[in-house]
Design a protein around this motif. Structure first.
Motif, PDB file in Angstrom:
ATOM      1  N   ALA A  30       0.839  -1.201   0.000  1.00  0.00           N
ATOM      2  CA  ALA A  30       0.000   0.000   0.000  1.00  0.00           C
ATOM      3  C   ALA A  30       0.873   1.250   0.000  1.00  0.00           C
ATOM      4  CB  ALA A  30      -0.925  -0.007   1.220  1.00  0.00           C
ATOM      5  N   GLY A  31       1.955   1.212   0.761  1.00  0.00           N
ATOM      6  CA  GLY A  31       2.880   2.343   0.769  1.00  0.00           C
ATOM      7  C   GLY A  31       3.536   2.543  -0.585  1.00  0.00           C
ATOM      8  N   ALA A  32       3.940   1.453  -1.215  1.00  0.00           N
ATOM      9  CA  ALA A  32       4.554   1.539  -2.541  1.00  0.00           C
ATOM     10  C   ALA A  32       3.550   2.061  -3.568  1.00  0.00           C
ATOM     11  CB  ALA A  32       5.080   0.174  -2.975  1.00  0.00           C
ATOM     12  N   ASP A  33       2.298   1.645  -3.443  1.00  0.00           N
ATOM     13  CA  ASP A  33       1.257   2.121  -4.358  1.00  0.00           C
ATOM     14  C   ASP A  33       1.038   3.627  -4.185  1.00  0.00           C
ATOM     15  OD1 ASP A  33      -0.752   1.707  -6.345  1.00  0.00           O
ATOM     16  OD2 ASP A  33      -2.278   1.795  -4.763  1.00  0.00           O
ATOM     17  N   GLU A  34       1.034   4.085  -2.963  1.00  0.00           N
ATOM     18  CA  GLU A  34       0.861   5.520  -2.683  1.00  0.00           C
ATOM     19  C   GLU A  34       2.015   6.320  -3.275  1.00  0.00           C
ATOM     20  OE1 GLU A  34      -0.597   9.090  -1.404  1.00  0.00           O
ATOM     21  OE2 GLU A  34      -1.622   7.160  -1.347  1.00  0.00           O
ATOM     22  N   ILE A  35       3.226   5.821  -3.097  1.00  0.00           N
ATOM     23  CA  ILE A  35       4.402   6.506  -3.634  1.00  0.00           C
ATOM     24  C   ILE A  35       4.346   6.543  -5.156  1.00  0.00           C
ATOM     25  CG2 ILE A  35       6.911   6.305  -3.921  1.00  0.00           C
ATOM     26  CD1 ILE A  35       6.967   5.244  -0.999  1.00  0.00           C
ATOM     27  N   SER A  36       3.943   5.435  -5.777  1.00  0.00           N
ATOM     28  CA  SER A  36       3.872   5.403  -7.241  1.00  0.00           C
ATOM     29  C   SER A  36       2.805   6.360  -7.759  1.00  0.00           C
ATOM     30  CB  SER A  36       3.616   3.983  -7.750  1.00  0.00           C
ATOM     31  OG  SER A  36       2.325   3.544  -7.378  1.00  0.00           O
ATOM     32  N   ASN A  37       1.699   6.498  -7.053  1.00  0.00           N
ATOM     33  CA  ASN A  37       0.653   7.445  -7.469  1.00  0.00           C
ATOM     34  C   ASN A  37       1.143   8.888  -7.378  1.00  0.00           C
ATOM     35  OD1 ASN A  37      -1.292   5.547  -8.127  1.00  0.00           O
ATOM     36  ND2 ASN A  37      -2.123   5.485  -6.061  1.00  0.00           N
ATOM     37  N   ARG A  38       1.852   9.210  -6.295  1.00  0.00           N
ATOM     38  CA  ARG A  38       2.402  10.562  -6.159  1.00  0.00           C
ATOM     39  C   ARG A  38       3.448  10.843  -7.235  1.00  0.00           C
ATOM     40  NH1 ARG A  38       3.669  10.824   0.158  1.00  0.00           N
ATOM     41  NH2 ARG A  38       4.623   8.910  -0.520  1.00  0.00           N
ATOM     42  N   THR A  39       4.253   9.838  -7.545  1.00  0.00           N
ATOM     43  CA  THR A  39       5.265   9.990  -8.590  1.00  0.00           C
ATOM     44  C   THR A  39       4.608  10.235  -9.930  1.00  0.00           C
ATOM     45  OG1 THR A  39       6.755   8.510  -7.385  1.00  0.00           O
ATOM     46  CG2 THR A  39       7.239   8.882  -9.712  1.00  0.00           C
ATOM     47  N   LEU A  40       3.540   9.497 -10.214  1.00  0.00           N
ATOM     48  CA  LEU A  40       2.806   9.679 -11.467  1.00  0.00           C
ATOM     49  C   LEU A  40       2.221  11.086 -11.561  1.00  0.00           C
ATOM     50  CD1 LEU A  40       1.734   8.396 -14.078  1.00  0.00           C
ATOM     51  CD2 LEU A  40      -0.260   7.659 -12.764  1.00  0.00           C
ATOM     52  N   GLU A  41       1.654  11.581 -10.476  1.00  0.00           N
ATOM     53  CA  GLU A  41       1.106  12.939 -10.468  1.00  0.00           C
ATOM     54  C   GLU A  41       2.203  13.974 -10.713  1.00  0.00           C
ATOM     55  OE1 GLU A  41      -0.863  13.378  -6.719  1.00  0.00           O
ATOM     56  OE2 GLU A  41      -2.424  11.922  -7.215  1.00  0.00           O
ATOM     57  N   THR A  42       3.352  13.770 -10.089  1.00  0.00           N
ATOM     58  CA  THR A  42       4.473  14.691 -10.268  1.00  0.00           C
ATOM     59  C   THR A  42       4.944  14.685 -11.724  1.00  0.00           C
ATOM     60  OG1 THR A  42       5.177  14.328  -7.995  1.00  0.00           O
ATOM     61  CG2 THR A  42       6.803  15.265  -9.499  1.00  0.00           C
ATOM     62  N   LEU A  43       5.065  13.502 -12.297  1.00  0.00           N
ATOM     63  CA  LEU A  43       5.498  13.396 -13.691  1.00  0.00           C
ATOM     64  C   LEU A  43       4.493  14.048 -14.640  1.00  0.00           C
ATOM     65  CD1 LEU A  43       6.972   9.787 -13.821  1.00  0.00           C
ATOM     66  CD2 LEU A  43       8.217  11.936 -14.017  1.00  0.00           C
ATOM     67  N   ASN A  44       3.216  13.875 -14.368  1.00  0.00           N
ATOM     68  CA  ASN A  44       2.198  14.512 -15.208  1.00  0.00           C
ATOM     69  C   ASN A  44       2.293  16.031 -15.131  1.00  0.00           C
ATOM     70  OD1 ASN A  44       1.045  12.212 -16.307  1.00  0.00           O
ATOM     71  ND2 ASN A  44      -0.426  11.989 -14.651  1.00  0.00           N
ATOM     72  N   SER A  45       2.473  16.556 -13.937  1.00  0.00           N
ATOM     73  CA  SER A  45       2.566  18.016 -13.806  1.00  0.00           C
ATOM     74  C   SER A  45       3.842  18.536 -14.461  1.00  0.00           C
ATOM     75  CB  SER A  45       2.502  18.441 -12.342  1.00  0.00           C
ATOM     76  OG  SER A  45       3.637  17.997 -11.638  1.00  0.00           O
ATOM     77  N   GLN A  46       4.933  17.777 -14.366  1.00  0.00           N
ATOM     78  CA  GLN A  46       6.170  18.191 -15.017  1.00  0.00           C
ATOM     79  C   GLN A  46       6.042  18.134 -16.537  1.00  0.00           C
ATOM     80  OE1 GLN A  46       9.099  15.640 -13.225  1.00  0.00           O
ATOM     81  NE2 GLN A  46       9.432  17.031 -11.503  1.00  0.00           N
ATOM     82  N   THR A  47       5.316  17.142 -17.045  1.00  0.00           N
ATOM     83  CA  THR A  47       5.081  17.046 -18.487  1.00  0.00           C
ATOM     84  C   THR A  47       4.301  18.255 -18.976  1.00  0.00           C
ATOM     85  OG1 THR A  47       5.085  14.635 -18.387  1.00  0.00           O
ATOM     86  CG2 THR A  47       4.048  15.637 -20.317  1.00  0.00           C
ATOM     87  N   GLU A  48       3.261  18.628 -18.240  1.00  0.00           N
ATOM     88  CA  GLU A  48       2.477  19.811 -18.604  1.00  0.00           C
ATOM     89  C   GLU A  48       3.334  21.071 -18.548  1.00  0.00           C
ATOM     90  OE1 GLU A  48      -0.792  19.788 -15.907  1.00  0.00           O
ATOM     91  OE2 GLU A  48      -1.741  18.041 -16.846  1.00  0.00           O
ATOM     92  N   GLN A  49       4.192  21.152 -17.553  1.00  0.00           N
ATOM     93  CA  GLN A  49       5.069  22.315 -17.415  1.00  0.00           C
ATOM     94  C   GLN A  49       6.029  22.397 -18.597  1.00  0.00           C
ATOM     95  OE1 GLN A  49       7.619  22.170 -13.969  1.00  0.00           O
ATOM     96  NE2 GLN A  49       7.882  24.382 -13.938  1.00  0.00           N
ATOM     97  N   LEU A  50       6.594  21.272 -18.993  1.00  0.00           N
ATOM     98  CA  LEU A  50       7.500  21.258 -20.151  1.00  0.00           C
ATOM     99  C   LEU A  50       6.770  21.638 -21.439  1.00  0.00           C
ATOM    100  CD1 LEU A  50       9.647  18.084 -19.416  1.00  0.00           C
ATOM    101  CD2 LEU A  50      10.425  20.451 -19.444  1.00  0.00           C
ATOM    102  N   GLN A  51       5.539  21.219 -21.561  1.00  0.00           N
ATOM    103  CA  GLN A  51       4.756  21.582 -22.749  1.00  0.00           C
ATOM    104  C   GLN A  51       4.489  23.087 -22.775  1.00  0.00           C
ATOM    105  OE1 GLN A  51       1.410  18.955 -22.337  1.00  0.00           O
ATOM    106  NE2 GLN A  51       2.483  17.231 -23.268  1.00  0.00           N
ATOM    107  N   ARG A  52       4.197  23.666 -21.611  1.00  0.00           N
ATOM    108  CA  ARG A  52       3.998  25.119 -21.559  1.00  0.00           C
ATOM    109  C   ARG A  52       5.286  25.849 -21.895  1.00  0.00           C
ATOM    110  NH1 ARG A  52       1.201  23.755 -16.854  1.00  0.00           N
ATOM    111  NH2 ARG A  52       2.944  24.452 -15.573  1.00  0.00           N
ATOM    112  N   ILE A  53       6.402  25.346 -21.384  1.00  0.00           N
ATOM    113  CA  ILE A  53       7.698  25.963 -21.682  1.00  0.00           C
ATOM    114  C   ILE A  53       7.975  25.897 -23.176  1.00  0.00           C
ATOM    115  CG2 ILE A  53      10.200  25.667 -21.392  1.00  0.00           C
ATOM    116  CD1 ILE A  53       9.577  24.818 -18.468  1.00  0.00           C
ATOM    117  N   GLN A  54       7.675  24.769 -23.802  1.00  0.00           N
ATOM    118  CA  GLN A  54       7.883  24.624 -25.244  1.00  0.00           C
ATOM    119  C   GLN A  54       7.016  25.616 -26.009  1.00  0.00           C
ATOM    120  OE1 GLN A  54      10.094  22.563 -26.904  1.00  0.00           O
ATOM    121  NE2 GLN A  54       9.497  23.794 -28.650  1.00  0.00           N
ATOM    122  N   GLY A  55       5.791  25.809 -25.548  1.00  0.00           N
ATOM    123  CA  GLY A  55       4.916  26.793 -26.189  1.00  0.00           C
ATOM    124  C   GLY A  55       5.466  28.204 -26.065  1.00  0.00           C
TER     125      GLY A  55
END
Length: 111
Positions: A30-55
Motif C-alpha cells: 500500500a505504501g509503494a502504491d501511494e508513492i507510485s501514485n504521487r510519482t505519477l502525479e508529479t510526472l504529469n505536472s512536469q510534463t504539462e510544465q514542459l509543454q507550456r515551456i515549449q509553447g
C-alpha cells in the motif's frame, strides 16, 4: 531448498506468524502504491510544465523571427530582401511544427 523449509527458516528467524507477515507485506504494498501514485502525479505536472515551456519558447522564436524581418526592412534595400526572403515560408513551417506538437500533446493526454 523447498518452500516449506524456506518458510520454516523465515518463521524461525523472524518469529512472526504468516498472518503478521502478510499484513506487513500488504502495508508495504500500500505504501509503494501511494508513492507510485504521487510519482505519477508529479510526472504529469512536469510534463504539462514542459509543454507550456515549449509553447513559450515557440512564441519567443516567432517574435525573434518577426524582429529580424522588421530590422532587415529598416536597412538599406532591406524591404526588397524582405519581399524575396519574407518570414512567411519560415512561419508556415513553424506553424506546422507547432500544430504537430499540439496534436501529439493531445494524444498523450488522451492516453
Amino acid at each position: 531448498m523447498s518452500y516449506a523449509s524456506a518458510a520454516d527458516t523465515a518463521q524461525s528467524t523472524d518469529r512472526r506468524t504468516e498472518k503478521e507477515l502478510l499484513t506487513d507485506i500488504r502495508k508495504s504494498l500500500a505504501g509503494a502504491d501511494e508513492i507510485s501514485n504521487r510519482t505519477l502525479e508529479t510526472l504529469n505536472s512536469q510534463t504539462e510544465q514542459l509543454q507550456r515551456i515549449q509553447g513559450h519558447a515557440d512564441g519567443i522564436e516567432h517574435n525573434l523571427d518577426q524582429s529580424e524581418f522588421l530590422l532587415r526592412g529598416l536597412k538599406r534595400w532591406g524591404w526588397v530582401r524582405n519581399i524575396f526572403k519574407g518570414p512567411r515560408a519560415n512561419q508556415q513551417e513553424k506553424l506546422q511544427q507547432m500544430q504537430q506538437r499540439q496534436q501529439q500533446q493531445q494524444q498523450q493526454q488522451q492516453q
